[in-house]
Design a protein around this motif. Sequence first.
Motif, PDB file in Angstrom:
ATOM      1  N   THR A   1      42.120  37.246  51.410  1.00 62.12           N
ATOM      2  CA  THR A   1      41.537  36.036  51.968  1.00 62.12           C
ATOM      3  C   THR A   1      40.145  35.820  51.377  1.00 62.12           C
ATOM      4  OG1 THR A   1      40.520  37.168  53.855  1.00 62.12           O
ATOM      5  CG2 THR A   1      42.794  36.396  54.126  1.00 62.12           C
ATOM      6  N   GLU A   2      39.794  34.549  51.194  1.00 59.92           N
ATOM      7  CA  GLU A   2      38.479  34.235  50.649  1.00 59.92           C
ATOM      8  C   GLU A   2      37.369  34.656  51.615  1.00 59.92           C
ATOM      9  OE1 GLU A   2      38.039  30.266  49.271  1.00 59.92           O
ATOM     10  OE2 GLU A   2      39.664  30.403  47.808  1.00 59.92           O
ATOM     11  N   SER A   3      37.635  34.589  52.911  1.00 58.28           N
ATOM     12  CA  SER A   3      36.613  34.988  53.885  1.00 58.28           C
ATOM     13  C   SER A   3      36.278  36.469  53.755  1.00 58.28           C
ATOM     14  CB  SER A   3      37.089  34.671  55.307  1.00 58.28           C
ATOM     15  OG  SER A   3      38.308  35.341  55.600  1.00 58.28           O
ATOM     16  N   PHE A   4      37.290  37.289  53.495  1.00 61.34           N
ATOM     17  CA  PHE A   4      37.051  38.714  53.287  1.00 61.34           C
ATOM     18  C   PHE A   4      36.278  38.956  51.995  1.00 61.34           C
ATOM     19  CE2 PHE A   4      38.663  42.528  51.047  1.00 61.34           C
ATOM     20  CZ  PHE A   4      38.089  43.502  51.851  1.00 61.34           C
ATOM     21  N   LEU A   5      36.684  38.291  50.924  1.00 59.38           N
ATOM     22  CA  LEU A   5      36.040  38.501  49.635  1.00 59.38           C
ATOM     23  C   LEU A   5      34.593  38.013  49.633  1.00 59.38           C
ATOM     24  CD1 LEU A   5      38.942  37.554  47.202  1.00 59.38           C
ATOM     25  CD2 LEU A   5      38.167  39.832  47.866  1.00 59.38           C
ATOM     26  N   ALA A   6      34.304  37.027  50.463  1.00 62.34           N
ATOM     27  CA  ALA A   6      32.921  36.556  50.555  1.00 62.34           C
ATOM     28  C   ALA A   6      31.998  37.653  51.095  1.00 62.34           C
ATOM     29  CB  ALA A   6      32.843  35.325  51.467  1.00 62.34           C
ATOM     30  N   LYS A   7      32.562  38.529  51.922  1.00 60.68           N
ATOM     31  CA  LYS A   7      31.782  39.642  52.476  1.00 60.68           C
ATOM     32  C   LYS A   7      31.856  40.881  51.604  1.00 60.68           C
ATOM     33  CE  LYS A   7      32.905  37.949  57.093  1.00 60.68           C
ATOM     34  NZ  LYS A   7      33.694  38.179  58.317  1.00 60.68           N
ATOM     35  N   GLN A   8      32.870  40.925  50.710  1.00 58.11           N
ATOM     36  CA  GLN A   8      33.084  42.085  49.849  1.00 58.11           C
ATOM     37  C   GLN A   8      33.276  41.629  48.399  1.00 58.11           C
ATOM     38  OE1 GLN A   8      33.069  45.313  50.634  1.00 58.11           O
ATOM     39  NE2 GLN A   8      32.788  45.102  52.839  1.00 58.11           N
ATOM     40  N   PRO A   9      32.242  41.074  47.768  1.00 56.62           N
ATOM     41  CA  PRO A   9      32.408  40.506  46.420  1.00 56.62           C
ATOM     42  C   PRO A   9      32.779  41.523  45.351  1.00 56.62           C
ATOM     43  CG  PRO A   9      30.084  40.612  47.045  1.00 56.62           C
ATOM     44  CD  PRO A   9      30.871  40.910  48.283  1.00 56.62           C
ATOM     45  N   ASP A  10      32.493  42.797  45.573  1.00 54.01           N
ATOM     46  CA  ASP A  10      32.828  43.826  44.581  1.00 54.01           C
ATOM     47  C   ASP A  10      34.223  44.405  44.779  1.00 54.01           C
ATOM     48  OD1 ASP A  10      30.290  43.572  43.471  1.00 54.01           O
ATOM     49  OD2 ASP A  10      29.431  45.078  44.802  1.00 54.01           O
ATOM     50  N   PHE A  11      34.903  43.965  45.841  1.00 57.29           N
ATOM     51  CA  PHE A  11      36.200  44.552  46.180  1.00 57.29           C
ATOM     52  C   PHE A  11      37.263  44.360  45.098  1.00 57.29           C
ATOM     53  CE2 PHE A  11      40.442  44.215  48.056  1.00 57.29           C
ATOM     54  CZ  PHE A  11      40.559  45.474  48.625  1.00 57.29           C
ATOM     55  N   PRO A  12      37.441  43.166  44.533  1.00 56.23           N
ATOM     56  CA  PRO A  12      38.526  42.985  43.547  1.00 56.23           C
ATOM     57  C   PRO A  12      38.455  43.971  42.389  1.00 56.23           C
ATOM     58  CG  PRO A  12      37.687  40.859  44.228  1.00 56.23           C
ATOM     59  CD  PRO A  12      36.756  41.887  44.803  1.00 56.23           C
ATOM     60  N   LYS A  13      37.284  44.149  41.811  1.00 55.15           N
ATOM     61  CA  LYS A  13      37.143  45.067  40.680  1.00 55.15           C
ATOM     62  C   LYS A  13      37.455  46.498  41.102  1.00 55.15           C
ATOM     63  CE  LYS A  13      33.891  46.603  37.121  1.00 55.15           C
ATOM     64  NZ  LYS A  13      32.507  46.455  36.574  1.00 55.15           N
ATOM     65  N   LYS A  14      36.958  46.901  42.264  1.00 55.88           N
ATOM     66  CA  LYS A  14      37.200  48.257  42.750  1.00 55.88           C
ATOM     67  C   LYS A  14      38.683  48.475  43.055  1.00 55.88           C
ATOM     68  CE  LYS A  14      35.836  52.305  44.182  1.00 55.88           C
ATOM     69  NZ  LYS A  14      35.220  53.294  43.268  1.00 55.88           N
ATOM     70  N   PHE A  15      39.282  47.525  43.741  1.00 56.30           N
ATOM     71  CA  PHE A  15      40.673  47.666  44.154  1.00 56.30           C
ATOM     72  C   PHE A  15      41.599  47.664  42.941  1.00 56.30           C
ATOM     73  CE2 PHE A  15      44.497  46.180  46.625  1.00 56.30           C
ATOM     74  CZ  PHE A  15      44.525  47.256  47.495  1.00 56.30           C
ATOM     75  N   ASN A  16      41.332  46.790  41.996  1.00 54.36           N
ATOM     76  CA  ASN A  16      42.146  46.757  40.782  1.00 54.36           C
ATOM     77  C   ASN A  16      42.021  48.051  39.995  1.00 54.36           C
ATOM     78  OD1 ASN A  16      43.667  44.347  40.672  1.00 54.36           O
ATOM     79  ND2 ASN A  16      41.841  43.161  40.163  1.00 54.36           N
TER      80      ASN A  16
END
Length: 322
Positions: free
Chosen positions: A228-243
């Motif tokens: 969700t965009e609301s989650f990513l707004a609070k965790q902007p570094d998450f996509p790179k880490k999770f991938n």
Amino acid sequence: MACVLLLLTTACSQGETKSAQSINANSAVAGSNNISTLRIGYVGSSEPTGPLGWAKKKGLLDRELQKSGFKDVTFARFPNGPDLNEALVAGQLDVGSLGDTPAIVLRARGVETRLLRITQFNTTAWLVAKKNGPRSLAELKGQKIATQKGSYMHRYLLGLLAEAKIAKDVKVVHLMTTEAKAALERGDIAAYATSSDLGPFLKSQGFPVIDSSANHKGLSGTSLVIATESFLAKQPDFPKKFNGILTEAAKDLKANSEEYYQYHAQITKYPLDIIKVSLPLKQISEEPLPDEGVKLLEGTKNFLVSQGLAKSNFKLTDWVEK
């Protein structure tokens, strides 16, 4: 068409599971703790499979996410994509692992999600007939065909019927995969469009295979991870880490393929030889957006839009988390 849209965009009441009930009961707690608790939903068996499941089993997921400040990772299992969609809409999940069709339909509804990764591509769907029943697409005219609506198998079936020009000559009904074998045995349905693992299993049980998506360009599926965009707004570094975590897990499961296949068979409760047939490891992506997977995803999106099953069109590049 209205009925089909309803089934594609809402959860099926018969598919409610204990894991879904659990996440509903705890949604208030999880919602208040959304920075330190990562809530992941997935479609499938008792445990997730693929890179996500392998990262969980190996402890890689917890270990690496704790470094990013997550104290806890919770998982909720859903029987199909539309159910998971509704949990995302309700704010009960941060991340979803599901098939391409429900993920695209959700985005086309205007729900603010981002595509993080294609975890698997060229996933085969199968069209399996009842015993002593039809043996060709032409023989399906006037018959009832079932599938799990809102799934990549559903998209395959619609595409197949359109290619064969018999879409108006058959009745397509919703049926969960868990009920498919019994329905075929009773003769309640003439055929069932099913998943990559159940198809070969039913074939091994003597049910004739009429067709598979492997015979048709663009009709196989992809598995996605969205957030969700609301989650990513609070965790902007998450996509790179999770991938990074899922890439490492994908490489490791391929390097330890026999161990992974044993795990997958144990979780899904299919025989090991069936799992090896249904899941060539080349289908599992080591990179977030493999070119072949992106092409399949674009084709699926365009088909769903053309059929009116996705409410609006959008650019994949706008959906992808940069």
